[in-house]
Design a protein around this motif. Structure first.
Motif, PDB file in Angstrom:
ATOM      1  N   TYR A 150      -3.749  57.494  13.930  1.00  0.00           N
ATOM      2  CA  TYR A 150      -3.051  58.442  13.191  1.00  0.00           C
ATOM      3  C   TYR A 150      -2.439  59.879  13.804  1.00  0.00           C
ATOM      4  CZ  TYR A 150      -2.085  62.191   9.633  1.00  0.00           C
ATOM      5  OH  TYR A 150      -1.747  63.266   8.771  1.00  0.00           O
ATOM      6  N   THR A 182      -2.102  59.909  17.088  1.00  0.00           N
ATOM      7  CA  THR A 182      -1.148  59.435  18.148  1.00  0.00           C
ATOM      8  C   THR A 182      -0.021  59.225  17.354  1.00  0.00           C
ATOM      9  OG1 THR A 182      -2.805  58.068  19.383  1.00  0.00           O
ATOM     10  CG2 THR A 182      -0.401  57.341  19.569  1.00  0.00           C
ATOM     11  N   HIS A 183       0.151  58.597  16.276  1.00  0.00           N
ATOM     12  CA  HIS A 183       1.470  58.745  15.195  1.00  0.00           C
ATOM     13  C   HIS A 183       1.888  60.034  15.135  1.00  0.00           C
ATOM     14  CE1 HIS A 183       4.314  57.459  12.295  1.00  0.00           C
ATOM     15  NE2 HIS A 183       3.866  58.420  11.522  1.00  0.00           N
ATOM     16  N   LYS A 202       1.742  62.688  16.900  1.00  0.00           N
ATOM     17  CA  LYS A 202       1.981  63.148  18.221  1.00  0.00           C
ATOM     18  C   LYS A 202       3.566  62.427  18.366  1.00  0.00           C
ATOM     19  CE  LYS A 202      -2.120  64.029  20.937  1.00  0.00           C
ATOM     20  NZ  LYS A 202      -2.965  63.618  21.930  1.00  0.00           N
ATOM     21  N   ASN A 203       3.489  61.213  18.338  1.00  0.00           N
ATOM     22  CA  ASN A 203       4.828  60.634  18.409  1.00  0.00           C
ATOM     23  C   ASN A 203       6.000  61.062  17.538  1.00  0.00           C
ATOM     24  OD1 ASN A 203       3.718  59.150  20.587  1.00  0.00           O
ATOM     25  ND2 ASN A 203       3.206  57.390  19.422  1.00  0.00           N
ATOM     26  N   VAL A 204       5.933  61.325  16.315  1.00  0.00           N
ATOM     27  CA  VAL A 204       6.631  61.852  15.235  1.00  0.00           C
ATOM     28  C   VAL A 204       7.170  63.154  15.626  1.00  0.00           C
ATOM     29  CG1 VAL A 204       6.876  62.466  13.028  1.00  0.00           C
ATOM     30  CG2 VAL A 204       5.861  60.317  13.446  1.00  0.00           C
ATOM     31  N   ASP A 205       6.281  63.890  16.241  1.00  0.00           N
ATOM     32  CA  ASP A 205       6.562  65.331  16.577  1.00  0.00           C
ATOM     33  C   ASP A 205       7.299  65.315  17.736  1.00  0.00           C
ATOM     34  OD1 ASP A 205       6.182  68.228  16.013  1.00  0.00           O
ATOM     35  OD2 ASP A 205       4.954  68.214  17.830  1.00  0.00           O
ATOM     36  N   ARG A 206       7.150  64.382  18.788  1.00  0.00           N
ATOM     37  CA  ARG A 206       7.945  64.398  19.942  1.00  0.00           C
ATOM     38  C   ARG A 206       9.531  64.018  19.636  1.00  0.00           C
ATOM     39  NH1 ARG A 206       2.937  61.909  23.025  1.00  0.00           N
ATOM     40  NH2 ARG A 206       2.248  63.668  23.536  1.00  0.00           N
ATOM     41  N   VAL A 207       9.596  62.983  18.648  1.00  0.00           N
ATOM     42  CA  VAL A 207      10.527  62.437  18.351  1.00  0.00           C
ATOM     43  C   VAL A 207      11.534  63.490  17.844  1.00  0.00           C
ATOM     44  CG1 VAL A 207      11.990  60.886  16.844  1.00  0.00           C
ATOM     45  CG2 VAL A 207      10.248  60.195  18.404  1.00  0.00           C
TER      46      VAL A 207
END
Length: 81
Positions: A69, A71-72, A74-79
Protein backbone atom coordinates in the motif's frame (compact mmCIF):
# COMPACT_ATOMS: atom_id res chain seq x y z
CA UNK A 1 16.85 1.15 43.24
CA UNK A 2 16.49 2.46 39.69
CA UNK A 3 13.89 1.17 37.32
CA UNK A 4 14.87 0.40 33.80
CA UNK A 5 12.53 2.01 31.32
CA UNK A 6 12.05 0.30 28.02
CA UNK A 7 11.86 2.74 25.16
CA UNK A 8 8.84 2.38 22.93
CA UNK A 9 9.92 1.84 19.33
CA UNK A 10 9.29 4.70 16.94
CA UNK A 11 6.45 3.47 14.67
CA UNK A 12 7.79 5.56 11.79
CA UNK A 13 11.16 3.84 12.15
CA UNK A 14 9.31 0.53 11.92
CA UNK A 15 7.95 1.55 8.53
CA UNK A 16 11.32 2.84 7.32
CA UNK A 17 13.24 -0.17 8.59
CA UNK A 18 10.79 -2.81 7.45
CA UNK A 19 7.58 -4.02 8.98
CA UNK A 20 7.47 -6.57 11.78
CA UNK A 21 6.90 -10.27 11.17
CA UNK A 22 3.49 -10.25 12.84
CA UNK A 23 0.05 -9.07 11.88
CA UNK A 24 -0.50 -5.41 12.72
CA UNK A 25 -3.33 -3.96 14.78
CA UNK A 26 -5.29 -0.79 14.02
CA UNK A 27 -3.22 0.91 16.75
CA UNK A 28 -0.04 -0.13 14.93
CA UNK A 29 -1.38 1.31 11.67
CA UNK A 30 -2.32 4.58 13.37
CA UNK A 31 1.18 4.82 14.86
CA UNK A 32 2.97 3.97 11.64
CA UNK A 33 1.05 6.55 9.61
CA UNK A 34 0.82 9.11 12.41
CA UNK A 35 -2.95 9.39 12.23
CA UNK A 36 -5.66 9.06 14.88
CA UNK A 37 -7.11 5.58 15.38
CA UNK A 38 -10.49 6.85 14.16
CA UNK A 39 -8.87 7.65 10.80
CA UNK A 40 -7.80 4.01 10.49
CA UNK A 41 -11.38 2.89 11.17
CA UNK A 42 -12.69 5.40 8.59
CA UNK A 43 -10.22 4.08 6.02
CA UNK A 44 -11.57 0.60 6.64
CA UNK A 45 -15.23 1.68 6.35
CA UNK A 46 -14.50 3.62 3.14
CA UNK A 47 -12.22 0.86 1.79
CA UNK A 48 -9.29 3.23 1.47
CA UNK A 49 -5.98 2.79 3.22
CA UNK A 50 -4.20 -0.51 3.70
CA UNK A 51 -6.44 -3.59 3.42
CA UNK A 52 -7.30 -5.28 6.69
CA UNK A 53 -8.98 -8.55 7.58
CA UNK A 54 -10.88 -9.93 10.53
CA UNK A 55 -9.64 -12.53 12.98
CA UNK A 56 -12.79 -13.17 14.98
CA UNK A 57 -13.85 -9.73 16.17
CA UNK A 58 -10.39 -8.20 15.71
CA UNK A 59 -9.07 -6.37 12.65
CA UNK A 60 -5.52 -7.17 11.59
CA UNK A 61 -3.25 -6.00 8.77
CA UNK A 62 -0.71 -8.08 6.88
CA UNK A 63 2.65 -6.25 6.94
CA UNK A 64 3.31 -7.25 3.30
CA UNK A 65 0.03 -5.64 2.21
CA UNK A 66 0.76 -2.51 4.24
CA UNK A 67 4.15 -2.28 2.53
CA UNK A 68 2.51 -2.73 -0.88
CA UNK A 69 0.00 0.00 0.00
CA UNK A 70 2.82 2.41 0.89
CA UNK A 71 4.64 1.55 -2.35
CA UNK A 72 1.42 2.21 -4.28
CA UNK A 73 1.02 5.59 -2.57
CA UNK A 74 4.59 6.53 -3.43
CA UNK A 75 4.12 5.55 -7.08
CA UNK A 76 0.83 7.46 -7.38
CA UNK A 77 2.47 10.52 -5.83
CA UNK A 78 5.42 10.36 -8.26
CA UNK A 79 3.11 10.07 -11.28
CA UNK A 80 0.98 13.02 -10.09
CA UNK A 81 4.01 15.34 -9.92
Amino acid sequence: MSQTRFAQPDPHATLRGGLPDRYLTPDDIAGIFGVPIETVYQWRRKRTGPPGFRVGKHVRYDPAEVGAYVTHLKNVDRVAV
